[in-house]
Scaffold this motif. Structure first.
Motif, PDB file in Angstrom:
ATOM      1  N   MET A  18      -7.229  -2.195  -6.997  1.00  0.00           N
ATOM      2  CA  MET A  18      -7.554  -3.580  -7.321  1.00  0.00           C
ATOM      3  C   MET A  18      -6.976  -3.956  -8.682  1.00  0.00           C
ATOM      4  O   MET A  18      -7.246  -3.291  -9.677  1.00  0.00           O
ATOM      5  CB  MET A  18      -9.070  -3.789  -7.343  1.00  0.00           C
ATOM      6  CG  MET A  18      -9.488  -5.206  -7.731  1.00  0.00           C
ATOM      7  SD  MET A  18     -11.275  -5.362  -8.022  1.00  0.00           S
ATOM      8  CE  MET A  18     -11.911  -5.116  -6.366  1.00  0.00           C
ATOM      9  N   THR A  41      -4.264  -6.687  -4.454  1.00  0.00           N
ATOM     10  CA  THR A  41      -4.424  -5.304  -4.031  1.00  0.00           C
ATOM     11  C   THR A  41      -3.064  -4.620  -4.041  1.00  0.00           C
ATOM     12  O   THR A  41      -2.187  -4.951  -3.247  1.00  0.00           O
ATOM     13  CB  THR A  41      -5.047  -5.194  -2.631  1.00  0.00           C
ATOM     14  OG1 THR A  41      -6.266  -5.943  -2.599  1.00  0.00           O
ATOM     15  CG2 THR A  41      -5.347  -3.736  -2.298  1.00  0.00           C
ATOM     16  N   THR A  77     -10.947  -5.129   0.074  1.00  0.00           N
ATOM     17  CA  THR A  77      -9.920  -4.175  -0.339  1.00  0.00           C
ATOM     18  C   THR A  77      -9.896  -2.938   0.538  1.00  0.00           C
ATOM     19  O   THR A  77      -8.849  -2.549   1.076  1.00  0.00           O
ATOM     20  CB  THR A  77     -10.116  -3.783  -1.817  1.00  0.00           C
ATOM     21  OG1 THR A  77     -10.020  -4.962  -2.637  1.00  0.00           O
ATOM     22  CG2 THR A  77      -9.056  -2.782  -2.261  1.00  0.00           C
TER      23      THR A  77
END
Length: 351
Positions: A162, A296, A144
């Motif tokens: 997230m 994401t 991420t």
């Protein structure tokens, strides 16, 4: 074989070569017609994929190297298209090696470059083995924040958030991979407001939710009981929710986490903003363990991933379940389709 919403293909990164990434990609490709999957190509090592196909009973899948994303749609009907960036050492299923780390990173770099250039509609990332990457000098927490780093490096804004999902059930952890002892200090007014703003914007943009309803979980048992079981809910979380409401964002809470995830409660919100990792991930995995997707939000491109790790013990056995990967591919397609509709709507209004 495919039911493609966007004219552009998706790309999939192979992930850790010793893990189940190759297994679930091959298995999913074989089931593409059954699940009406969109066209996708792999960024990885064609030789390693071919070897894994033989090992896992997917030998009927023809692995076809391509040199560019534009070739993926034409090849997809005949075989699995692979943007071939070969490994220098043959990987052994179940045995990760730092020798592969630079290529794993290069595969991600290439996917981001293609996405930022609008050559592909989105990215689905295969699971990586962070310990191996760390041994090779990788200095990011994980996928991420590395994706956000690449976006910023290329000159794009990025506010990575997230989101875990199982179907239409979505949770977001405010704090992610930190010790539980550090969670209270990570629960800040600014963090809650910033993440809720990204959630609100991207649920509208990618999921066609006109006015997202965001439930905000409490940190303490019973959401602190007005300060009798910790003050964070009263002094930090509640004022942040008030600010969000004043800005026109439909956020409510703090809601006691022990009453937030049962079936009836889930009908009242589109996403739950949770205060820490397990508070968000446990309900998603309990409700849809094999269908979980990691998305994401807050990036300048679409990125999803199966919500599981490298499963080294299953690599090469043929026993890896591809359901989470299939769900991730379908979610990326859905997001791309919603964004395309939004673009067309904006374009028609401007013209």
């Amino acid at each position: 074989m495919a039911n493609q919403i966007s004219p552009l293909p998706l790309v999939v990164t192979m992930g850790e070569p010793a893990g189940v990434g190759a297994d679930i990609i091959l298995s999913s490709y074989r089931q593409a017609a059954k699940h009406r999957l969109p066209v996708f190509g792999v960024i990885g090592c064609a030789k390693a994929l071919h070897h894994r196909a033989q090992l896992t009973g997917h030998s009927t899948v023809e692995v076809i190297p391509v040199t560019g994303a534009s070739q993926i749609p034409d090849v997809f009907e005949r075989g699995l298209p692979v943007l071939d960036l070969p490994l220098e050492h043959d990987p052994q299923a179940g045995v990760p090696s730092s020798h592969s780390a630079s290529k794993v990173i290069e595969w991600v770099d290439t996917a981001v470059r293609l996405a930022l250039a609008s050559d592909v509609s989105g990215i689905v990332t295969g699971p990586i083995h962070k310990e191996t990457l760390y041994q090779a000098g990788f200095r990011h927490e994980g996928h991420t924040d590395y994706l956000a780093h690449l976006a910023v490096k290329a000159g794009y804004p990025a506010e990575p958030v997230m989101m875990l999902s199982a179907g239409d059930f979505r949770t977001i952890p405010l704090s992610v991979h930190i010790p539980l002892s550090q969670v209270p200090s990570a629960v800040t007014h600014a963090a809650i407001v910033a993440q809720a703003q990204v959630i609100d914007r991207d649920l509208k943009r990618y999921f066609d939710i006109e006015q997202p309803r965001i439930a905000v979980a409490g940190l303490n048992p019973h959401a602190g009981e007005n300060g009798t079981i910790g003050s964070e809910d009263r002094d930090i979380i509640s004022p942040a929710i008030q600010e969000l409401a004043q800005a026109g964002i439909n956020a409510f809470g703090p809601v006691s986490a022990d009453t937030l995830f049962h079936e009836e409660a889930r009908q009242d919100y589109d996403a739950a903003l949770c205060m820490y990792h397990d508070q968000a991930l446990i309900p998603v995995k309990a409700i849809g363990f094999h269908e979980g997707v990691n998305t994401t939000l807050g990036l300048p491109f679409i990125r999803t991933s199966p919500d599981h790790g490298t499963a080294l013990e299953l690599a090469g056995t043929g026993g890896a379940n591809p359901s989470s990967f299939i769900a991730a591919v379908m979610q990326a397609e859905r997001m791309g389709g919603a964004e395309q509709v939004l673009r067309e709507l904006v374009s028609s209004q401007v013209s």
